[in-house]
Design a protein around this motif. Structure first.
Motif, PDB file in Angstrom:
ATOM      1  N   ASN A 140       2.258  45.452  -3.764  1.00  0.00           N
ATOM      2  CA  ASN A 140       1.341  44.416  -3.455  1.00  0.00           C
ATOM      3  C   ASN A 140       2.690  44.144  -2.230  1.00  0.00           C
ATOM      4  OD1 ASN A 140       2.646  43.692  -5.969  1.00  0.00           O
ATOM      5  ND2 ASN A 140       3.280  42.350  -4.912  1.00  0.00           N
ATOM      6  N   PRO A 141       2.188  43.933  -1.433  1.00  0.00           N
ATOM      7  CA  PRO A 141       2.686  42.975   0.149  1.00  0.00           C
ATOM      8  C   PRO A 141       4.067  42.169  -0.836  1.00  0.00           C
ATOM      9  CG  PRO A 141       0.649  42.694   0.783  1.00  0.00           C
ATOM     10  CD  PRO A 141       1.353  43.465  -1.171  1.00  0.00           C
ATOM     11  N   SER A 142       5.253  42.136  -0.685  1.00  0.00           N
ATOM     12  CA  SER A 142       6.052  41.429  -1.405  1.00  0.00           C
ATOM     13  C   SER A 142       6.020  40.294  -1.619  1.00  0.00           C
ATOM     14  CB  SER A 142       7.944  42.102  -0.562  1.00  0.00           C
ATOM     15  OG  SER A 142       8.742  41.616  -1.172  1.00  0.00           O
ATOM     16  N   GLY A 143       6.413  39.346  -2.882  1.00  0.00           N
ATOM     17  CA  GLY A 143       6.297  38.157  -3.000  1.00  0.00           C
ATOM     18  C   GLY A 143       4.708  38.331  -3.821  1.00  0.00           C
ATOM     19  N   LYS A 144       3.542  38.858  -3.207  1.00  0.00           N
ATOM     20  CA  LYS A 144       2.170  38.457  -3.364  1.00  0.00           C
ATOM     21  C   LYS A 144       1.906  39.063  -4.919  1.00  0.00           C
ATOM     22  CE  LYS A 144       1.338  37.356   0.957  1.00  0.00           C
ATOM     23  NZ  LYS A 144       0.909  35.450   0.835  1.00  0.00           N
ATOM     24  N   LEU A 145       0.789  38.698  -5.553  1.00  0.00           N
ATOM     25  CA  LEU A 145       0.326  38.948  -6.462  1.00  0.00           C
ATOM     26  C   LEU A 145      -0.094  40.559  -6.858  1.00  0.00           C
ATOM     27  CD1 LEU A 145      -3.348  37.119  -6.876  1.00  0.00           C
ATOM     28  CD2 LEU A 145      -0.986  36.408  -8.169  1.00  0.00           C
ATOM     29  N   MET A 221      12.584  36.763  -8.012  1.00  0.00           N
ATOM     30  CA  MET A 221      12.380  35.464  -6.629  1.00  0.00           C
ATOM     31  C   MET A 221      11.695  34.632  -7.328  1.00  0.00           C
ATOM     32  SD  MET A 221      13.747  37.566  -4.731  1.00  0.00           S
ATOM     33  CE  MET A 221      13.576  39.209  -3.665  1.00  0.00           C
ATOM     34  N   LYS A 222      12.549  33.558  -7.077  1.00  0.00           N
ATOM     35  CA  LYS A 222      11.815  32.026  -7.895  1.00  0.00           C
ATOM     36  C   LYS A 222      10.007  31.897  -7.672  1.00  0.00           C
ATOM     37  CE  LYS A 222      15.466  28.935  -8.174  1.00  0.00           C
ATOM     38  NZ  LYS A 222      16.299  28.234  -7.802  1.00  0.00           N
ATOM     39  N   SER A 223       9.972  32.361  -5.751  1.00  0.00           N
ATOM     40  CA  SER A 223       8.322  32.375  -5.590  1.00  0.00           C
ATOM     41  C   SER A 223       8.492  33.719  -5.310  1.00  0.00           C
ATOM     42  CB  SER A 223       8.418  31.585  -4.172  1.00  0.00           C
ATOM     43  OG  SER A 223       7.127  32.035  -3.355  1.00  0.00           O
ATOM     44  N   HIS A 224       7.479  34.250  -6.111  1.00  0.00           N
ATOM     45  CA  HIS A 224       6.753  35.627  -6.648  1.00  0.00           C
ATOM     46  C   HIS A 224       5.102  35.779  -7.427  1.00  0.00           C
ATOM     47  CE1 HIS A 224       8.462  39.936  -7.271  1.00  0.00           C
ATOM     48  NE2 HIS A 224       6.978  39.838  -6.781  1.00  0.00           N
ATOM     49  N   TYR A 225       4.782  36.514  -7.186  1.00  0.00           N
ATOM     50  CA  TYR A 225       3.132  36.798  -7.521  1.00  0.00           C
ATOM     51  C   TYR A 225       1.912  35.665  -6.429  1.00  0.00           C
ATOM     52  CZ  TYR A 225       6.558  39.420 -10.290  1.00  0.00           C
ATOM     53  OH  TYR A 225       7.155  39.815 -11.401  1.00  0.00           O
ATOM     54  N   ALA A 226       2.505  35.527  -5.911  1.00  0.00           N
ATOM     55  CA  ALA A 226       1.982  34.464  -4.489  1.00  0.00           C
ATOM     56  C   ALA A 226       0.298  34.337  -4.253  1.00  0.00           C
ATOM     57  CB  ALA A 226       2.353  33.673  -3.957  1.00  0.00           C
ATOM     58  N   PRO A 227      -0.117  33.541  -4.997  1.00  0.00           N
ATOM     59  CA  PRO A 227      -1.522  33.687  -4.237  1.00  0.00           C
ATOM     60  C   PRO A 227      -1.367  32.939  -2.787  1.00  0.00           C
ATOM     61  CG  PRO A 227      -1.337  31.847  -6.276  1.00  0.00           C
ATOM     62  CD  PRO A 227      -0.610  33.020  -5.764  1.00  0.00           C
ATOM     63  N   SER A 228      -2.722  33.036  -1.628  1.00  0.00           N
ATOM     64  CA  SER A 228      -2.530  31.890  -0.415  1.00  0.00           C
ATOM     65  C   SER A 228      -2.440  31.334  -0.936  1.00  0.00           C
ATOM     66  CB  SER A 228      -4.015  31.932   0.096  1.00  0.00           C
ATOM     67  OG  SER A 228      -3.173  33.713   0.864  1.00  0.00           O
ATOM     68  N   ALA A 229      -3.663  30.446  -2.006  1.00  0.00           N
ATOM     69  CA  ALA A 229      -3.617  29.016  -2.619  1.00  0.00           C
ATOM     70  C   ALA A 229      -2.811  28.246  -3.142  1.00  0.00           C
ATOM     71  CB  ALA A 229      -5.276  29.207  -3.591  1.00  0.00           C
TER      72      ALA A 229
END
Ligand code: TXA
Ligand code: MG
Length: 313
Positions: A140-145, A221-229
């Motif tokens: 996945n692109p870094s930080g995404k699902l 990272m504290k923020s990771h696996y993040a959807p756009s919503a």
């Protein structure tokens, strides 16, 4: 690179791509990996570039068997005890051998390597056919699902990377990462094998690394696996403008809804987590509410991912 989906029957074609120094995504029992020959500087560099991954975040190495693993890291007796969970969704961070045939870019300057022997049959056959350790972070692109099926990989990288399609991943969550410090076992990342299950089998306690410990996975990272919503957690009654990621029994709701496991099974929920989040995150939905998930067993890893996914970027 040309759009190319390689059928799993064609493992030898994927092996050839990897041996020629190019990237190829492949399935594992946890999530899809973005694979490269771990001893090829340019191929490893291409992983960082393709994922837009910070270069301080080291990569996991996948091995076909113990023989290959032993060329890379030193196994203490305790490490060998943990290696009984291989092949399987467990990653061990162990001291790197000076002679390890691995690009320096893989370990990002650390004197350890994170390695695992995957249980997925296609991954295993690909590793054997390639005959080399493969560096493969989640595709996945870094930080995404993280992707749990081939379509998610194709969508993420807009067809730039060939994907060996092995269907949906069995576990759906990344591997559990453990390391050893002064004969103590430390969990760096909760994952597809529950900590309690390992503790029970080896009759030893596993400590949990804290976010700012010196010993930690640099990529957590504290923020990771993040959807756009945006994500709101522990919600029993979603607002009208929220899609709902449910767990267990739910009443009839007008909201768009996906249920991770109507019967409240954590294994099923883990398997569905990333793909259901991906389906709800269709670009039209701006807010997702998530039901409470019990925090035992695989719930520890599920809640870890949800917490990071809900952290503002
Ligand atoms: O299930 C998995 O582990 C998947 C599949 C493809 O095998 N891979 C995966 O890789 O999740 P990635 O890169 O998304 O996550 C690996 C984590 C990162 O947080 C990284 O910082 C950490 O492992 N890591 C890698 N090498 C390390 C090392 N030497 N010491 C500590 N942490 C390390
Ligand atoms: Mg990842």
């Amino acid at each position: 690179m040309k759009n190319k989906q390689i059928h799993p029957k064609n493992i030898s074609e994927a092996a050839l791509i990897l041996r020629s120094g190019k990237l190829c995504s492949f399935p594992t029992e946890t999530v899809y990996g973005l694979g490269a020959d771990a001893n090829d500087d340019n191929a490893v560099l291409a992983i960082y570039q393709t994922k837009n991954r910070p270069n301080f975040n080291p990569l996991i190495i996948h091995c076909a068997d113990m023989e290959m693993a032993k060329t890379l890291v030193d196994f203490s007796p305790l490490a060998l005890e943990l290696a009984q969970f291989w092949p399987g969704p467990l990653t061990l961070v162990l001291p790197k051998k000076k002679t390890a045939p691995i690009s320096d870019l893989v370990s990002a300057g650390l004197n350890t390597l994170a390695i695992r022997i995957p249980a997925n049959k296609i991954a295993h056959e690909l590793l054997k056919a390639t005959g080399r350790p493969l560096a493969a972070p989640s595709a996945n692109p870094s930080g995404k699902l993280s992707p749990t099926n081939a379509q998610m990989v194709i969508k993420s990288f807009e067809n730039k990377v060939p994907v060996l399609d092995g269907g949906a991943c069995e576990a759906g969550l990344e591997s559990t990462i453990l390391t050893i410090n002064d004969n103590e076992i430390i969990q760096l990342r909760a994952g597809a094998i529950a900590r309690e299950d390992i503790e029970e089998k080896i009759a030893k306690i596993i400590k949990i690394a804290k976010q700012d410990d010196k010993i930690s996975a640099p990529g957590m990272m504290k923020s990771h696996y993040a959807p756009s919503a945006s994500l709101r957690l522990n919600v029993n009654n979603p607002n009208p403008d929220e899609a709902y990621l449910a767990f267990g029994k739910t009443q009839n709701l007008p909201n768009p809804i996906k249920n991770l496991s109507p019967l409240g099974d954590l294994k099923e929920a883990a398997k569905n987590l990333f793909s259901y989040l991906n389906e709800l995150d269709d670009g039209k939905i701006k807010k997702i509410a998530v039901a409470p998930i019990p925090n035992q067993g695989l719930g520890e890893a599920i809640n870890d991912r949800l917490k990071r996914a809900s952290t503002p970027r």
